[in-house]
Design a protein around this motif. Structure first.
Motif, PDB file in Angstrom:
ATOM      1  N   GLU A  20       0.829  -1.205   0.000  1.00 36.16           N
ATOM      2  CA  GLU A  20       0.000   0.000   0.000  1.00 36.16           C
ATOM      3  C   GLU A  20       0.864   1.255   0.000  1.00 36.16           C
ATOM      4  O   GLU A  20       0.549   2.229  -0.668  1.00 36.16           O
TER       5      GLU A  20
ATOM      6  N   ILE B  91       2.218   1.929  -3.461  1.00 38.73           N
ATOM      7  CA  ILE B  91       1.187   2.483  -4.342  1.00 38.73           C
ATOM      8  C   ILE B  91       0.904   3.930  -3.977  1.00 38.73           C
ATOM      9  O   ILE B  91       0.838   4.800  -4.853  1.00 38.73           O
ATOM     10  N   LYS B  92       0.755   4.227  -2.687  1.00 44.75           N
ATOM     11  CA  LYS B  92       0.489   5.613  -2.266  1.00 44.75           C
ATOM     12  C   LYS B  92       1.623   6.536  -2.697  1.00 44.75           C
ATOM     13  O   LYS B  92       1.392   7.638  -3.216  1.00 44.75           O
TER      14      LYS B  92
ATOM     15  N   LEU C  74       1.545   6.978  -6.484  1.00 48.44           N
ATOM     16  CA  LEU C  74       0.452   7.875  -6.878  1.00 48.44           C
ATOM     17  C   LEU C  74       0.839   9.329  -6.652  1.00 48.44           C
ATOM     18  O   LEU C  74       0.595  10.193  -7.510  1.00 48.44           O
TER      19      LEU C  74
ATOM     20  N   ARG D  29       1.193  12.230  -9.517  1.00 51.03           N
ATOM     21  CA  ARG D  29       0.441  13.494  -9.429  1.00 51.03           C
ATOM     22  C   ARG D  29       1.377  14.698  -9.493  1.00 51.03           C
ATOM     23  O   ARG D  29       1.075  15.699 -10.161  1.00 51.03           O
TER      24      ARG D  29
ATOM     25  N   ILE E 111      -1.509   6.488 -13.227  1.00 51.89           N
ATOM     26  CA  ILE E 111      -2.417   6.689 -12.087  1.00 51.89           C
ATOM     27  C   ILE E 111      -3.597   5.716 -12.173  1.00 51.89           C
ATOM     28  O   ILE E 111      -3.988   5.115 -11.166  1.00 51.89           O
ATOM     29  N   GLU E 112      -4.147   5.547 -13.369  1.00 52.85           N
ATOM     30  CA  GLU E 112      -5.254   4.595 -13.531  1.00 52.85           C
ATOM     31  C   GLU E 112      -4.829   3.192 -13.114  1.00 52.85           C
ATOM     32  O   GLU E 112      -5.568   2.487 -12.411  1.00 52.85           O
ATOM     33  N   ARG E 113      -3.663   2.761 -13.562  1.00 52.32           N
ATOM     34  CA  ARG E 113      -3.192   1.418 -13.232  1.00 52.32           C
ATOM     35  C   ARG E 113      -2.911   1.283 -11.732  1.00 52.32           C
ATOM     36  O   ARG E 113      -3.218   0.262 -11.125  1.00 52.32           O
TER      37      ARG E 113
ATOM     38  N   ASN F  44      -4.377   2.955  -9.373  1.00 50.20           N
ATOM     39  CA  ASN F  44      -5.695   2.892  -8.729  1.00 50.20           C
ATOM     40  C   ASN F  44      -6.303   1.501  -8.864  1.00 50.20           C
ATOM     41  O   ASN F  44      -6.944   1.005  -7.944  1.00 50.20           O
ATOM     42  N   ASP F  45      -6.090   0.857 -10.012  1.00 54.09           N
ATOM     43  CA  ASP F  45      -6.557  -0.520 -10.188  1.00 54.09           C
ATOM     44  C   ASP F  45      -5.859  -1.455  -9.198  1.00 54.09           C
ATOM     45  O   ASP F  45      -6.491  -2.330  -8.604  1.00 54.09           O
TER      46      ASP F  45
ATOM     47  N   TRP G 110      -4.570  -0.609  -6.339  1.00 54.83           N
ATOM     48  CA  TRP G 110      -5.100  -0.268  -5.008  1.00 54.83           C
ATOM     49  C   TRP G 110      -6.452  -0.928  -4.783  1.00 54.83           C
ATOM     50  O   TRP G 110      -6.700  -1.516  -3.732  1.00 54.83           O
ATOM     51  N   ALA G 111      -7.319  -0.851  -5.785  1.00 50.70           N
ATOM     52  CA  ALA G 111      -8.644  -1.455  -5.666  1.00 50.70           C
ATOM     53  C   ALA G 111      -8.523  -2.963  -5.483  1.00 50.70           C
ATOM     54  O   ALA G 111      -9.253  -3.559  -4.682  1.00 50.70           O
TER      55      ALA G 111
END
Length: 86
Positions: free
Chosen positions: A25, A28-29, A32, A36, A69-71, A73-74, A76-77
Motif C-alpha cells: 500500500e 502504491i500511495k 500515486l 500526481r 495513475i489509472e493502473r 488505482n486498479d 489499489w482497488a
C-alpha cells in the motif's frame, strides 16, 4: 546490485525497505503521489512551452502519467478488495 559486485564494485545504495515502508500500500500511495506531482510539473511546463512539437511531447508524457495513475488505482482497488474478501 549483483552485477556491480561481480564487476568488483560496491553499490552506493541499500535495498532495505525505507523506514516508512509498511507494505505494498505504501508503494502504491508513494507512486500515486509521484505521478500526481509529475502531472503538475508537466502542466506548468505546458503553460510556458511555445514550441508545438515540445507541447505535443509533453502532452503525451502527461497522458502516460495519467495512465499510470489509472493502473495504480486498479492495483489499489485489487488490494483493498482482496482484504475485504478475506
Amino acid at each position: 546490485m549483483g552485477v556491480i559486485i561481480n564487476l568488483g564494485g560496491m553499490p552506493e545504495w541499500e535495498l532495505a525497505p525505507p523506514p516508512w515502508f509498511a507494505g505494498p500500500e505504501d508503494i502504491i500511495k508513494s507512486s500515486l503521489e509521484g505521478e500526481r506531482r509529475a502531472i503538475e510539473q508537466y502542466n506548468r511546463c505546458l503553460e510556458i512551452a511555445e514550441d508545438p512539437d515540445l507541447r505535443h511531447r509533453l502532452e503525451q508524457i502527461k497522458r502516460d502519467e495519467e495512465y499510470h495513475i489509472e493502473r495504480l488505482n486498479d492495483l489499489w482497488a485489487g488490494l483493498t478488495q482482496g482484504r475485504q474478501n478475506v
